[in-house]
Write a protein that holds these residues in place. Structure first.
Motif, mmCIF file in Angstrom:
data_model
loop_
_atom_site.group_PDB
_atom_site.id
_atom_site.type_symbol
_atom_site.label_atom_id
_atom_site.label_comp_id
_atom_site.label_asym_id
_atom_site.label_seq_id
_atom_site.Cartn_x
_atom_site.Cartn_y
_atom_site.Cartn_z
ATOM 1 N N ASN A 1 44.650 -54.700 -26.111
ATOM 2 C CA ASN A 1 44.918 -53.915 -24.993
ATOM 3 C C ASN A 1 43.394 -53.393 -24.290
ATOM 4 O O ASN A 1 42.466 -54.199 -24.562
ATOM 5 C CB ASN A 1 45.606 -52.631 -25.495
ATOM 6 N N GLU A 2 43.622 -52.794 -23.372
ATOM 7 C CA GLU A 2 42.301 -52.276 -22.498
ATOM 8 C C GLU A 2 41.434 -51.171 -23.049
ATOM 9 O O GLU A 2 40.428 -50.950 -22.518
ATOM 10 C CB GLU A 2 42.846 -51.736 -20.999
ATOM 11 N N GLU A 3 41.730 -50.702 -24.185
ATOM 12 C CA GLU A 3 41.094 -49.618 -24.659
ATOM 13 C C GLU A 3 39.669 -50.088 -25.411
ATOM 14 O O GLU A 3 39.638 -51.070 -26.157
ATOM 15 C CB GLU A 3 41.680 -49.024 -26.012
ATOM 16 N N PRO A 4 38.603 -49.340 -24.890
ATOM 17 C CA PRO A 4 37.478 -50.004 -25.138
ATOM 18 C C PRO A 4 36.902 -49.455 -26.751
ATOM 19 O O PRO A 4 37.498 -48.973 -27.433
ATOM 20 C CB PRO A 4 36.452 -49.185 -24.432
ATOM 21 N N ILE A 5 36.118 -50.368 -27.498
ATOM 22 C CA ILE A 5 35.353 -50.238 -28.517
ATOM 23 C C ILE A 5 34.161 -49.554 -28.115
ATOM 24 O O ILE A 5 33.576 -49.636 -27.403
ATOM 25 C CB ILE A 5 34.914 -51.506 -29.288
#
Length: 186
Positions: free
Chosen positions: A19-23
């Protein structure tokens, strides 16, 4: 998550699942910290990592597309899409590299094994942090020296794609139980 549970739950999670969630920087730090604790003979610590995020991962994808076009003699839109999409869908891509010992000891297979154990540690850390990961070793890995300033004796073993994902992963499976693969001697 305890170590045995992380081992059992480790999966290849592919870029199309991210998904688009950053690390976060903290999460990435923990993952690389875990890598650095891999066992290695003669304390050579042969793993080297080139971390690509943001614009740099897309520039690197373009570099690989162009190198592929040079090799094949003509650009293929299918191949271009295949290469670029993995980098676009991933939040972080790490080029997994190995620095060979200049003295040739330990032997190269031990250095490769140490790097693989470092990657396994990263993968287990990703599992514990609910981050998807996938190690790919395309033939284009051999061309990264034109992009990265590799040291003498340094080579690339592949790319470690990473990203957050939604939902549950499928349970793991094995073709047979461990007892069919072990012999005991007393």
């Amino acid at each position: 998550m305890d170590a045995l549970k992380a081992i059992e739950n480790r999966r290849s999670v592919f870029p199309k699942q991210y998904n688009e969630e950053p690390i976060s920087k903290e999460e990435l730090g923990k993952i690389l910290f875990a890598a650095n604790w891999a066992p290695n003979h003669k304390h050579t610590e042969p793993w080297r990592f080139k971390v690509l995020q943001g614009k740099s991962r897309l520039e690197f994808a373009e570099f690989l597309v162009n190198k592929n076009a040079e090799i094949e003699g003509k650009p293929s839109s299918f191949k271009r899409k295949k290469i670029v999409s993995k980098f676009q869908q991933s939040h972080t891509v790490i080029a997994i590299c190995m620095q060979k010992s200049p003295k040739g000891k330990p032997p190269e297979w031990e250095e490769i094994s140490a790097v693989a154990m470092a990657v396994q540690n990263m993968w287990l850390a990703c599992t514990a942090l609910s981050i998807g990961a996938y190690w790919s070793s395309p033939s284009l890995k051999d061309l990264v020296g034109g992009y990265f300033d590799l040291q003498e004796g340094e080579s690339c073993l592949g790319f470690f794609y990473m990203g957050k994902y939604d939902g549950e992963l499928e349970p793991g499976k094995r073709k047979s139980e461990i007892d069919s693969k072990v012999q005991y001697f007393s």
